[in-house]
Design an enzyme around this catalytic site. Structure first.
Site, PDB file in Angstrom:
ATOM      1  N   VAL A  12       0.870  -1.168   0.000  1.00  0.00           N
ATOM      2  CA  VAL A  12       0.000   0.000   0.000  1.00  0.00           C
ATOM      3  C   VAL A  12       0.908   1.219   0.000  1.00  0.00           C
ATOM      4  O   VAL A  12       1.756   1.375   0.882  1.00  0.00           O
ATOM      5  CB  VAL A  12      -0.926   0.012   1.223  1.00  0.00           C
ATOM      6  CG1 VAL A  12      -1.706   1.328   1.286  1.00  0.00           C
ATOM      7  CG2 VAL A  12      -1.878  -1.170   1.186  1.00  0.00           C
ATOM      8  N   GLY A  40       3.907  -1.489  -4.778  1.00  0.00           N
ATOM      9  CA  GLY A  40       4.801  -2.644  -4.721  1.00  0.00           C
ATOM     10  C   GLY A  40       5.232  -2.968  -6.134  1.00  0.00           C
ATOM     11  O   GLY A  40       4.403  -2.975  -7.064  1.00  0.00           O
ATOM     12  N   GLY A  42       6.046  -5.689  -7.622  1.00  0.00           N
ATOM     13  CA  GLY A  42       5.368  -6.825  -8.224  1.00  0.00           C
ATOM     14  C   GLY A  42       3.954  -6.492  -8.664  1.00  0.00           C
ATOM     15  O   GLY A  42       3.556  -6.761  -9.801  1.00  0.00           O
ATOM     16  N   ASN A  44       2.654  -3.543  -9.200  1.00  0.00           N
ATOM     17  CA  ASN A  44       2.676  -2.555 -10.284  1.00  0.00           C
ATOM     18  C   ASN A  44       2.910  -3.222 -11.632  1.00  0.00           C
ATOM     19  O   ASN A  44       2.253  -2.902 -12.635  1.00  0.00           O
ATOM     20  CB  ASN A  44       3.791  -1.526 -10.047  1.00  0.00           C
ATOM     21  CG  ASN A  44       3.515  -0.618  -8.866  1.00  0.00           C
ATOM     22  OD1 ASN A  44       2.386  -0.495  -8.406  1.00  0.00           O
ATOM     23  ND2 ASN A  44       4.557   0.010  -8.368  1.00  0.00           N
ATOM     24  N   GLU A 140      11.929  -6.981  -4.109  1.00  0.00           N
ATOM     25  CA  GLU A 140      11.284  -6.566  -2.869  1.00  0.00           C
ATOM     26  C   GLU A 140      10.763  -7.775  -2.100  1.00  0.00           C
ATOM     27  O   GLU A 140      10.014  -7.629  -1.138  1.00  0.00           O
ATOM     28  CB  GLU A 140      10.154  -5.575  -3.156  1.00  0.00           C
ATOM     29  CG  GLU A 140      10.665  -4.193  -3.533  1.00  0.00           C
ATOM     30  CD  GLU A 140       9.557  -3.174  -3.741  1.00  0.00           C
ATOM     31  OE1 GLU A 140       9.850  -1.977  -3.619  1.00  0.00           O
ATOM     32  OE2 GLU A 140       8.403  -3.563  -4.041  1.00  0.00           O
ATOM     33  N   GLY A 219      16.240   6.583 -17.239  1.00  0.00           N
ATOM     34  CA  GLY A 219      15.358   7.700 -16.941  1.00  0.00           C
ATOM     35  C   GLY A 219      15.159   8.591 -18.145  1.00  0.00           C
ATOM     36  O   GLY A 219      14.803   8.150 -19.238  1.00  0.00           O
ATOM     37  N   ASP A 249       8.678   0.005 -13.265  1.00  0.00           N
ATOM     38  CA  ASP A 249       7.803  -1.178 -13.253  1.00  0.00           C
ATOM     39  C   ASP A 249       7.012  -1.283 -14.548  1.00  0.00           C
ATOM     40  O   ASP A 249       6.857  -2.371 -15.115  1.00  0.00           O
ATOM     41  CB  ASP A 249       6.847  -1.105 -12.061  1.00  0.00           C
ATOM     42  CG  ASP A 249       7.579  -1.116 -10.733  1.00  0.00           C
ATOM     43  OD1 ASP A 249       8.649  -1.747 -10.655  1.00  0.00           O
ATOM     44  OD2 ASP A 249       7.088  -0.488  -9.780  1.00  0.00           O
ATOM     45  N   THR A 279       3.345   6.899 -18.379  1.00  0.00           N
ATOM     46  CA  THR A 279       3.238   6.709 -16.931  1.00  0.00           C
ATOM     47  C   THR A 279       3.734   7.920 -16.158  1.00  0.00           C
ATOM     48  O   THR A 279       3.102   8.345 -15.180  1.00  0.00           O
ATOM     49  CB  THR A 279       4.028   5.455 -16.508  1.00  0.00           C
ATOM     50  OG1 THR A 279       3.538   4.321 -17.224  1.00  0.00           O
ATOM     51  CG2 THR A 279       3.896   5.205 -15.016  1.00  0.00           C
TER      52      THR A 279
END
Length: 299
Positions: A12, A40, A42, A44, A140, A219, A249, A279
């Protein structure tokens, strides 16, 4: 057959807009309201792949709490299969995301259920992982979970080694596409500095021993595709960045999406750059992920 199985984290996110990121010991007051969102790495990536039209299953863990129920519901509403999202005796992971108006962010994570997940928890889902056309995995969750997932995979393996930590040689040897940023690449190779030069980045990437290409995300500078034979710098799409939190992600999910369609690694990276560019023009991580038609409209 599932297109993509994601083994990784579910958090969260509490997003806090600030005029500037705080230095150590500094308090920065923001006038804009904070908000709660799904996140998170994963989760995402799972939502990003689903919004691009892929059949996706998530393997991970949340707490046996209201936030875990809410987060699992978010994924299910996006069409992500959640039967392999386990309920842990630890709380659902939390991420505090500090973000500025120009899109810079700093993230602090309390892992909670993500680090409760063990390699043994993957045993009932080995067939799900083996038969998926692609596996997406990040860091993570524990190194043991990453290694177990990669070892079980029967399709394309895409590893996003974020956050930065070493990856064992046997796991790297089974990775088809590695997607680090500059800092993660330096950490993987033990480099004391983070090189900015493309030739230096390519040399580090080739030293890792993956069985396929390395795509270094840069980036605003785009991405560097590195193979044994060559390297190729792909420019970013110029956009007005609002929040870069979920860009990496989204990039990983879009890269896997294109590769499953038979795209070359260069074309897959170009598609991933396009999706990530949309995004970063939106606030949040999971909430910012575009659908395929939105990317096509954006050009």
């Amino acid at each position: 057959m599932t297109d993509i199985v994601v083994v990784g984290s579910l958090n969260v996110d509490v997003v806090v807009p600030l005029p500037e990121l705080p230095a150590a010991g500094q308090t920065v007051l923001g006038s804009a309201d904070h908000w709660r969102a799904g996140g998170g790495k994963g989760a995402n990536q799972a939502v990003a792949a689903a919004r691009l039209g892929r059949q996706v299953a998530m393997v991970g863990a949340v707490g046996d709490d209201a936030e875990g129920e809410w987060l699992t519901g978010l994924l299910a509403a996006e069409g992500v299969r959640t039967e392999a999202v386990l309920r842990a005796t630890r709380p659902t992971g939390q991420a505090i995301v500090l973000v500025t108006a120009d899109g810079d962010s700093t993230i602090a994570v309390s892992s909670g259920a993500n680090m409760w997940l063990s390699s043994a928890h993957l045993t009932p889902y080995r067939e799900l992982i083996r038969t998926a056309r692609a596996l997406l995995v990040q860091q993570e969750v524990s190194a043991e979970v990453v290694a177990e997932a990669v070892a079980a995979a029967g399709g394309l393996v895409v590893l996003n080694p974020a956050p930065a930590r070493p990856v064992d040689v046997a796991t790297l040897a089974r990775v088809d596409v590695l997607v680090p940023n500059r800092g993660e690449l330096a950490a993987l190779t033990g480099s004391p500095t983070v090189p900015g030069d493309a030739d230096q980045l390519a040399a580090l990437a080739r030293s890792l021993g993956t069985r396929g290409p390395v795509v270094v995300t840069l980036g605003a500078d785009g991405a560097l595709v590195v193979t044994d034979e060559r390297q190729w710098l792909l420019p970013a799409q110029p956009v007005e960045a609002v929040d870069a939190t979920g860009a990496g992600d989204t990039f990983c999910a879009a890269l896997a999406d294109a590769l499953l369609d038979g795209a070359s690694i260069d074309d897959a990276a170009r598609w991933a750059i396009r999706v990530a560019a949309v995004t970063v023009t939106r606030p949040g991580a999971m909430a910012a992920v575009p659908r395929r038609d939105e990317v096509l409209i954006a050009g």
